[in-house]
Design an enzyme around this catalytic site. Structure first.
Site, PDB file in Angstrom:
ATOM      1  CD  GLU A 177     -12.798  59.420 -11.132  1.00 17.70           C
ATOM      2  OE1 GLU A 177     -13.885  59.165 -10.625  1.00 17.70           O
ATOM      3  OE2 GLU A 177     -11.751  59.504 -10.476  1.00 17.70           O
ATOM      4  CE  LYS A 222     -13.056  62.519  -9.192  1.00 17.15           C
ATOM      5  NZ  LYS A 222     -13.850  62.378  -7.965  1.00 17.15           N
TER       6      LYS A 222
HETATM    7  P1  13P Z   1      -9.159  60.924  -4.957  1.00 14.89           P
HETATM    8  O1  13P Z   1      -9.244  62.424  -5.012  1.00 14.89           O
HETATM    9  O2  13P Z   1      -8.821  60.368  -3.618  1.00 14.89           O
HETATM   10  O3  13P Z   1      -8.337  60.374  -6.096  1.00 14.89           O
HETATM   11  O4  13P Z   1     -10.639  60.379  -5.199  1.00 14.89           O
HETATM   12  C1  13P Z   1     -11.423  60.975  -6.138  1.00 14.89           C
HETATM   13  C2  13P Z   1     -12.342  59.984  -6.698  1.00 14.89           C
HETATM   14  O5  13P Z   1     -13.537  60.145  -6.652  1.00 14.89           O
HETATM   15  C3  13P Z   1     -11.759  58.800  -7.317  1.00 14.89           C
HETATM   16  O6  13P Z   1     -12.749  58.112  -8.019  1.00 14.89           O
END
Ligand code: 13P
Length: 343
Positions: A177, A222
């Site tokens: 991510e 992600k």
């Molecule tokens: P949000 O969808 O609230 O951005 O959170 C997703 C997430 O896991 C952030 O690390």
């Protein structure tokens, strides 16, 4: 026989299901509870999350995996059933956030580096035993005056790759991510600036994954969507967000990656759903494309709950509705009309 990384990744991103990010750190969930005036204790955090995981219809039909926080993966429901067993019983894969947060990057004002590599091999082995089959590590990149810098992007990409390699060694699918923030301290950048930075970040991340020997078939990406900063004078149309997001992903993400699961990042519930639907509508895409939302899946449920037992059914209905809307979006078939139908 243990499931392969490819099998786990496929379970996480296919079938028009998506991931529930319920891995808020204690500090973050406390901020969320503050908005509804609920005291944050181990028990209230457990009650709230148990309520989500016991939303059987939502979980069985629309949720493929749940990202947990260290406290939660060790907790049991009020009746003594481990929360992990409740999740697995719905068919969803339990996962775990393993980074220890974004800390100030030395000598780089306003930039952050995500920590958590020390001892990670041992922690992953323990989380595997506790039932986790995927993990999450979030890098944050902020856009602002002379930001981001090369050292920030490269250090964060390197850490993501070291994390991903350790996960694969442990039989755990890494969610990679790299989040380019839409709601940082400045957040006045336009959509094309976000495009350029997202492209730079993704190119760097995939280079580092290559150097680290990470098998792309066994990760889930992600990313952020390509959106303007939340304070930008010019807010983009949903169609522009979808087109630019698909374009940057096609330019940066190899087709060996099985799935992309977006973060919501501060978009409204409905925006996050509409954007995902329009993105899938531009398909066929070479990867499964779905959601891994925290706020955009939980906000309505949290507000309906208010910390009261009598509100649990309403909160579960609110969660079901958002999960169903996002599942429609994962198929590219969400409509404003569907949104209006009560769950
Ligand atoms: P949000 O969808 O609230 O951005 O959170 C997703 C997430 O896991 C952030 O690390």
């Amino acid at each position: 026989m243990a499931e392969t990384l490819e099998d786990i990744a496929a379970r996480m991103v296919t079938g028009d299901k998506g991931i529930l990010a319920a891995d808020e750190s204690t500090g973050t969930i406390t901020k969320r509870f503050d908005t509804i005036g609920v005291e944050s204790t181990a028990d209230t955090r457990r009650d709230y999350r148990e309520m989500l995981f016991r939303s059987d219809e939502a979980m069985r039909n629309y949720i493929s995996g749940v990202i947990l926080y260290d406290e939660t993966i060790r907790q049991s429901a009020a009746d003594g059933t481990p929360l992990v067993d409740i999740i697995a019983g719905t068919g969803a894969v339990p996962g775990i956030k393993v980074d220890t947060g974004a800390k100030p990057l030395a000598l780089r004002p306003n930039e952050k580096i995500t920590e958590g590599l020390d001892g990670l091999r041992e922690r992953l082995a323990e989380y595997y035993d506790l039932g986790a089959r995927f993990a999450k590590w979030r890098a944050v990149i902020d856009i602002g005056d002379k930001r981001p810098t090369y050292p920030c992007i490269s250090a964060n990409a390197h850490a993501l790759a070291r994390y991903a390699a350790l996960c694969q060694e442990a039989g755990i699918v890494p969610i990679v991510e790299p989040e380019v923030l839409m709601d940082g301290p400045d957040a006045s950048h336009d959509i094309d600036t976000n495009y350029d930075i997202t492209e730079w970040v993704l190119k760097t991340v995939f280079m580092e994954l290559y150097f680290a020997g990470v098998r792309l078939e066994g990760i889930v990406l992600k990313p952020n969507m390509v959106v303007p900063g939340k304070n930008a004078a010019d807010q983009a149309s949903p169609q522009a967000v979808a087109e630019k997001t698909v374009r940057v992903l096609k330019n940066c993400v190899p087709t060996a990656v099985p799935g992309i699961a977006f973060l919501s990042g501060g978009q409204s519930d409905e925006q996050a759903t509409e954007h995902l639907s329009l993105i899938n509508d531009l398909g066929p895409l070479p990867w499964a494309v779905t959601f891994s939302y925290g706020r955009a899946l939980q906000a309505a449920a949290l507000n309906a709950w208010q910390g009261k037992v009598e509100n649990v059914p309403a909160a579960q209905r609110a969660f079901l509705h958002r999960a169903r809307m996002n599942s429609l979006a994962a198929a590219g078939s969400w409509t404003p009309d569907a949104e209006k139908q009560a769950a």
